[in-house]
Design an enzyme around this catalytic site. Structure first.
Site, PDB file in Angstrom:
ATOM      1  N   LYS A  14       0.826  -1.210   0.000  1.00 36.74           N
ATOM      2  CA  LYS A  14       0.000   0.000   0.000  1.00 36.74           C
ATOM      3  C   LYS A  14       0.863   1.263   0.000  1.00 36.74           C
ATOM      4  CE  LYS A  14      -2.419  -1.004   3.758  1.00 36.74           C
ATOM      5  NZ  LYS A  14      -1.867  -2.309   4.185  1.00 36.74           N
ATOM      6  N   ARG A  89      -9.644   0.703   9.051  1.00 36.06           N
ATOM      7  CA  ARG A  89      -9.138  -0.639   9.310  1.00 36.06           C
ATOM      8  C   ARG A  89     -10.151  -1.455  10.094  1.00 36.06           C
ATOM      9  NH1 ARG A  89      -3.273   0.544   9.130  1.00 36.06           N
ATOM     10  NH2 ARG A  89      -2.039  -1.324   9.406  1.00 36.06           N
ATOM     11  N   ARG A 132      11.426  -5.909   4.777  1.00 35.26           N
ATOM     12  CA  ARG A 132      11.162  -4.489   4.530  1.00 35.26           C
ATOM     13  C   ARG A 132      12.127  -3.579   5.300  1.00 35.26           C
ATOM     14  NH1 ARG A 132       5.111  -2.330   4.829  1.00 35.26           N
ATOM     15  NH2 ARG A 132       5.191  -2.864   7.046  1.00 35.26           N
ATOM     16  N   ARG A 165      11.160  -1.309  10.658  1.00 37.64           N
ATOM     17  CA  ARG A 165      10.141  -0.843  11.594  1.00 37.64           C
ATOM     18  C   ARG A 165      10.054  -1.786  12.787  1.00 37.64           C
ATOM     19  NH1 ARG A 165       4.865   0.497   8.092  1.00 37.64           N
ATOM     20  NH2 ARG A 165       4.039  -0.749   9.793  1.00 37.64           N
ATOM     21  N   ARG A 176      -0.316  -8.583  13.791  1.00 33.60           N
ATOM     22  CA  ARG A 176      -0.874  -7.633  12.824  1.00 33.60           C
ATOM     23  C   ARG A 176      -1.720  -8.361  11.786  1.00 33.60           C
ATOM     24  NH1 ARG A 176       3.998  -4.875  10.407  1.00 33.60           N
ATOM     25  NH2 ARG A 176       2.542  -3.434   9.445  1.00 33.60           N
TER      26      ARG A 176
HETATM   27  P1  AMP Z   1       0.795   0.767   9.131  1.00 30.79           P
HETATM   28  O1  AMP Z   1       1.970   1.694   8.979  1.00 30.79           O
HETATM   29  O2  AMP Z   1      -0.391   1.181   8.296  1.00 30.79           O
HETATM   30  O3  AMP Z   1       1.133  -0.684   8.957  1.00 30.79           O
HETATM   31  O4  AMP Z   1       0.301   0.924  10.649  1.00 30.79           O
HETATM   32  C1  AMP Z   1       1.161   0.637  11.728  1.00 30.79           C
HETATM   33  C2  AMP Z   1       0.345   0.495  13.007  1.00 30.79           C
HETATM   34  O5  AMP Z   1      -0.354   1.705  13.287  1.00 30.79           O
HETATM   35  C3  AMP Z   1      -0.729  -0.572  12.966  1.00 30.79           C
HETATM   36  O6  AMP Z   1      -0.225  -1.868  13.230  1.00 30.79           O
HETATM   37  C4  AMP Z   1      -1.665  -0.070  14.068  1.00 30.79           C
HETATM   38  O7  AMP Z   1      -1.122  -0.321  15.344  1.00 30.79           O
HETATM   39  C5  AMP Z   1      -1.621   1.427  13.854  1.00 30.79           C
HETATM   40  N1  AMP Z   1      -2.667   1.880  12.894  1.00 30.79           N
HETATM   41  C6  AMP Z   1      -2.479   2.411  11.658  1.00 30.79           C
HETATM   42  N2  AMP Z   1      -3.651   2.717  11.084  1.00 30.79           N
HETATM   43  C7  AMP Z   1      -4.616   2.358  11.965  1.00 30.79           C
HETATM   44  C8  AMP Z   1      -6.021   2.394  11.956  1.00 30.79           C
HETATM   45  N3  AMP Z   1      -6.702   2.851  10.886  1.00 30.79           N
HETATM   46  N4  AMP Z   1      -6.689   1.948  13.051  1.00 30.79           N
HETATM   47  C9  AMP Z   1      -6.032   1.493  14.133  1.00 30.79           C
HETATM   48  N5  AMP Z   1      -4.700   1.414  14.222  1.00 30.79           N
HETATM   49  C10 AMP Z   1      -3.979   1.840  13.141  1.00 30.79           C
END
Ligand code: AMP
Length: 233
Positions: A14, A89, A132, A165, A176
């Site tokens: 994404k 999400r 990654r 990360r 996740r």
């Molecule tokens: P990402 O960078 O999109 O993989 O997000 C990293 C982390 O941020 C996720 O594993 C969640 O802990 C938190 N996070 C990101 N977007 C959301 C969302 N829309 N709702 C809840 N937690 C989120």
């Protein structure tokens, strides 16, 4: 204005595809993961709690995320549309977004929300997530298996040391992915009736995925002849 929403399991690509959408449609990329990491590093009490959820692989509570997104979507650079990456999400977030776009938002969509659903099998995903790396300086994303930098561990563009990360370690990845299956996967069905769902095979090479995505989106969005001034996130 038409919002584009990127839906897909963590590691589906994404973030990478979002950058390409920015370059093509000249609308800002809004990643809730990035927004939450920014609040985390602010050191506030809320940031500490957010960091705790993120490091465990849990989702941050809906009320917190919706508030952050709601504020961001009112900024003037969202007037021509935006790319939402990592939001919604959960079903409550999706329902909140639909309500907000129709009642609360300063900029209302001219048509259905475009939902790009990137699909990838689980074997590919593990490799992608474990490999990654990103550049903390310019944000460029690499993968030790599929898209390595020219020199191991160093950004091609600015020679900064690449970082992994916190949440890309195997135990957190499992959390996740299970959060995704339980809480995010139901959104595919939701957006079949509340948006224009475009299903794209995210397992193909990155350029091919982009081509297919543009071909699917172009009929809904005019490609600007030249970039407008004004920044992204
Ligand atoms: P990402 O960078 O999109 O993989 O997000 C990293 C982390 O941020 C996720 O594993 C969640 O802990 C938190 N996070 C990101 N977007 C959301 C969302 N829309 N709702 C809840 N937690 C989120």
């Amino acid at each position: 204005m038409v919002p584009i929403l990127l839906l897909g399991v963590p590691g589906a690509g994404k973030g990478t595809q979002a950058k390409r959408l920015v370059a093509r449609y000249h609308i800002p990329h809004l990643s809730t993961g990035d927004m939450l990491r920014e609040i985390e590093t602010s050191g506030s009490a809320q940031g500490v709690q957010i960091g705790h959820d993120m490091h465990q692989g849990n989702l941050v509570p809906d009320t917190v995320v919706c508030q952050v997104v709601g504020k961001r979507l009112q900024r003037p650079d969202c007037r021509n549309g935006y790319i939402l990456d990592g939001f919604p999400r959960t079903l409550p977030q999706a329902e909140w977004l639909i309500g907000f776009l129709h009642n609360g938002a300063s900029f209302r969509p001219a048509g259905p929300i475009i939902v790009v659903y990137l699909t990838v099998g689980y074997n590919d995903l593990y490799r992608r997530l474990l490999g990654r790396r990103s550049c903390p300086e310019c944000g460029r994303i690499y993968n030790d298996f599929t898209q390595p930098p020219r020199q191991a561990g160093v950004c091609d563009l600015d020679q900064t040391a690449l970082v992994q990360r916190h949440d890309d370690d195997p135990a957190v990845i499992r959390e996740r992915l299970s959060a995704y299956e339980e809480r995010t996967l139901p959104l595919v069905q939701f957006f079949r009736s509340h948006g224009q769902l475009l299903e794209i095979n995210g397992a193909e090479p990155v350029n091919r995925v982009s081509e297919r995505m543009f071909a699917a989106i172009d009929p809904f969005i005019a490609v600007p002849a030249c970039p407008p001034t004004g920044g992204g996130q």
